[in-house]
Design a protein around this motif. Structure first.
Motif, mmCIF file in Angstrom:
data_model
loop_
_atom_site.group_PDB
_atom_site.id
_atom_site.type_symbol
_atom_site.label_atom_id
_atom_site.label_comp_id
_atom_site.label_asym_id
_atom_site.label_seq_id
_atom_site.Cartn_x
_atom_site.Cartn_y
_atom_site.Cartn_z
ATOM 1 N N LEU A 188 6.221 -4.547 -7.071
ATOM 2 C CA LEU A 188 6.964 -3.989 -8.093
ATOM 3 C C LEU A 188 8.243 -3.750 -7.812
ATOM 4 O O LEU A 188 8.459 -2.878 -6.572
ATOM 5 C CB LEU A 188 6.379 -2.755 -8.909
ATOM 6 C CG LEU A 188 4.929 -3.076 -9.595
ATOM 7 C CD1 LEU A 188 4.341 -1.612 -10.072
ATOM 8 C CD2 LEU A 188 5.306 -4.004 -11.008
ATOM 9 N N ILE A 189 9.393 -3.950 -8.294
ATOM 10 C CA ILE A 189 10.685 -3.620 -7.980
ATOM 11 C C ILE A 189 11.331 -3.033 -9.332
ATOM 12 O O ILE A 189 11.405 -3.683 -10.466
ATOM 13 C CB ILE A 189 11.568 -4.729 -7.627
ATOM 14 C CG1 ILE A 189 10.877 -5.448 -6.335
ATOM 15 C CG2 ILE A 189 13.049 -4.426 -7.647
ATOM 16 C CD1 ILE A 189 11.616 -6.850 -6.102
ATOM 17 N N GLY A 193 -0.650 -2.647 -3.525
ATOM 18 C CA GLY A 193 0.427 -3.325 -4.046
ATOM 19 C C GLY A 193 1.735 -2.714 -3.332
ATOM 20 O O GLY A 193 1.705 -1.539 -2.683
ATOM 21 N N THR A 194 2.883 -3.431 -3.446
ATOM 22 C CA THR A 194 3.964 -2.913 -2.732
ATOM 23 C C THR A 194 4.901 -2.241 -3.945
ATOM 24 O O THR A 194 5.082 -3.214 -4.924
ATOM 25 C CB THR A 194 4.864 -3.788 -2.042
ATOM 26 O OG1 THR A 194 3.872 -4.608 -1.070
ATOM 27 C CG2 THR A 194 6.011 -3.499 -1.363
ATOM 28 N N VAL A 195 5.584 -1.117 -3.793
ATOM 29 C CA VAL A 195 6.375 -0.464 -4.971
ATOM 30 C C VAL A 195 7.865 -0.227 -4.176
ATOM 31 O O VAL A 195 7.699 0.630 -3.401
ATOM 32 C CB VAL A 195 5.829 0.696 -5.318
ATOM 33 C CG1 VAL A 195 6.698 1.212 -6.634
ATOM 34 C CG2 VAL A 195 4.400 0.351 -6.229
ATOM 35 N N PHE A 205 -1.320 1.856 -8.339
ATOM 36 C CA PHE A 205 -0.773 0.332 -7.968
ATOM 37 C C PHE A 205 -0.898 0.324 -6.505
ATOM 38 O O PHE A 205 -1.237 -0.718 -5.762
ATOM 39 C CB PHE A 205 0.526 0.047 -8.656
ATOM 40 C CG PHE A 205 1.254 -1.458 -8.301
ATOM 41 C CD1 PHE A 205 0.643 -2.161 -9.144
ATOM 42 C CD2 PHE A 205 1.839 -1.449 -7.309
ATOM 43 C CE1 PHE A 205 1.148 -3.893 -8.838
ATOM 44 C CE2 PHE A 205 2.172 -2.991 -6.942
ATOM 45 C CZ PHE A 205 1.927 -3.932 -7.755
ATOM 46 N N ALA A 206 -0.075 1.318 -5.789
ATOM 47 C CA ALA A 206 0.008 1.238 -4.346
ATOM 48 C C ALA A 206 -1.172 1.460 -3.652
ATOM 49 O O ALA A 206 -1.548 0.778 -2.714
ATOM 50 C CB ALA A 206 1.077 2.186 -3.834
ATOM 51 N N GLY A 224 0.833 -1.220 -0.066
ATOM 52 C CA GLY A 224 -0.046 -0.268 -0.136
ATOM 53 C C GLY A 224 0.799 1.223 0.020
ATOM 54 O O GLY A 224 0.138 2.286 0.217
ATOM 55 N N SER A 225 2.111 0.955 -0.429
ATOM 56 C CA SER A 225 2.923 2.233 -0.413
ATOM 57 C C SER A 225 4.205 2.369 -1.335
ATOM 58 O O SER A 225 4.371 1.245 -1.814
ATOM 59 C CB SER A 225 3.521 2.462 1.109
ATOM 60 O OG SER A 225 4.573 1.450 1.462
ATOM 61 N N VAL A 226 4.785 3.518 -1.636
ATOM 62 C CA VAL A 226 5.896 3.307 -2.498
ATOM 63 C C VAL A 226 6.874 3.808 -1.814
ATOM 64 O O VAL A 226 7.010 4.830 -1.001
ATOM 65 C CB VAL A 226 5.648 4.418 -3.730
ATOM 66 C CG1 VAL A 226 6.848 4.764 -4.507
ATOM 67 C CG2 VAL A 226 4.421 4.345 -4.562
ATOM 68 N N THR A 227 7.914 2.958 -1.974
ATOM 69 C CA THR A 227 9.182 3.193 -1.032
ATOM 70 C C THR A 227 10.301 3.571 -2.152
ATOM 71 O O THR A 227 10.384 2.998 -3.193
ATOM 72 C CB THR A 227 9.695 1.988 -0.537
ATOM 73 O OG1 THR A 227 8.810 1.438 0.533
ATOM 74 C CG2 THR A 227 10.938 2.014 0.225
#
Length: 299
Positions: A150-151, A179-181, A174-175, A27-30
């Motif tokens: 996603l990586i 999703g995990t980004v 997406f997040a 649920g977040s963009v790192t």
């Protein structure tokens, strides 16, 4: 979810990555940030099983990448947009991926539409693609299997401003769907707009790890005065630590109220006083880049 624990990589006498640990949450963009050569790509290659680590481990969705069944259905990866067969068309590359993952062929047309390579561009050979088109194709391939994670390594390289805006919206959506980004870059401002969490690496080690709000709040206060020398003397006398920003302002480890009080007491005319926002992080980047540049010059 992505978990990296004490991940290290040594090439002979050179320690490329040294005990790197962090997490990327659903649920977040790192944002994975650092100067060129800081260890970002090596870390991501170890996470996806392309480079064996010297020590440590990483898991994606609770298991090492190599143990994921049909990994493209769980993790979308883009590490090098140029690593695509020049003689095949974009559509052919996606069809091969769909066949390997066991996907319906209509998914290819859907992805070409989503990334803006529909019609004639999808049927063009990749050798005739611009870098920006290769990036879009790489993102399409990463999303092909409808993954949960996603990586992406430097996915904005070659994209024009409209393309970068499109990519930000796509990844944020997406997040937002859970999703995990994990998104790497050597450019702070490219990531700052979209990232919820920031991990900063320099010379193979993590130098900062926290939410964007935490790291920006820790950046201090930016102050500018008519007489910069008088301001510096005021800050010295008041006992505040500070740095000079690239544009000549001072970034001070103090609150706005503390600085306003000190400058008023010393008769310093202030022309700007505000939270430093990204200035502290930008200074960190400049210092890391300078250290890397000095090492290359002296090597």
């Amino acid at each position: 979810m992505i978990t990296v624990e004490e991940l290290s990589k040594r090439y002979g006498a050179h320690q490329s990555v040294d005990r790197v640990s962090f997490q990327a949450q659903p649920g977040s963009v790192t944002g994975f940030l650092g100067p060129n050569g800081a260890g970002k790509s090596t870390t991501m290659r170890m996470m996806t099983g392309l480079t064996p680590p010297s020590a440590g481990r990483s898991t994606i969705l609770g298991v090492p990448y190599a143990e994921l069944p049909n990994p493209g259905r769980h993790v979308g990866v883009l590490l090098d947009a140029s690593a695509q067969h020049n003689g095949r068309t974009g559509r052919e590359i996606l069809r091969l991926g769909a066949t390997v993952m066991g996907l319906r062929r209509q998914r290819v047309d859907e992805m070409l539409q989503i990334v803006g390579l529909s019609g004639d561009e999808g049927d063009r050979r990749v050798g005739n693609y611009s870098l920006g088109m290769r990036q879009r194709l790489g993102i399409a391939h990463a999303l092909l299997g409808d993954p949960q994670v996603l990586i992406l390594d430097e996915p904005a390289n070659g994209l024009d401003p409209a393309g970068i805006h499109w990519m930000r919206g796509l990844l944020k959506s997406f997040a937002d769907r859970g999703g995990t980004v994990l998104l790497s870059s050597h450019l702070l401002h490219e990531i700052e707009v979209i990232a919820d969490h920031l991990v900063v690496i320099g010379r193979g080690v993590i130098v900062a790890d926290g939410s964007k709000a935490e790291l920006l709040n820790a950046a201090g206060t930016l102050v500018r005065a008519l007489d910069p020398d008088a301001l510096a003397r005021c800050l010295d006398v008041s006992g505040y630590t500070y740095q000079t920003s690239p544009d000549g302002a001072y970034v001070v480890d103090a609150t706005r109220e503390q600085i306003a009080t000190a400058t008023a007491q010393h008769g310093v005319v202030v022309t700007e006083l505000r939270g430093a926002d990204g200035a502290g992080l930008e200074d960190m980047f400049l210092q890391l880049t300078a250290e890397d540049a000095r090492e290359k010059v002296t090597a």
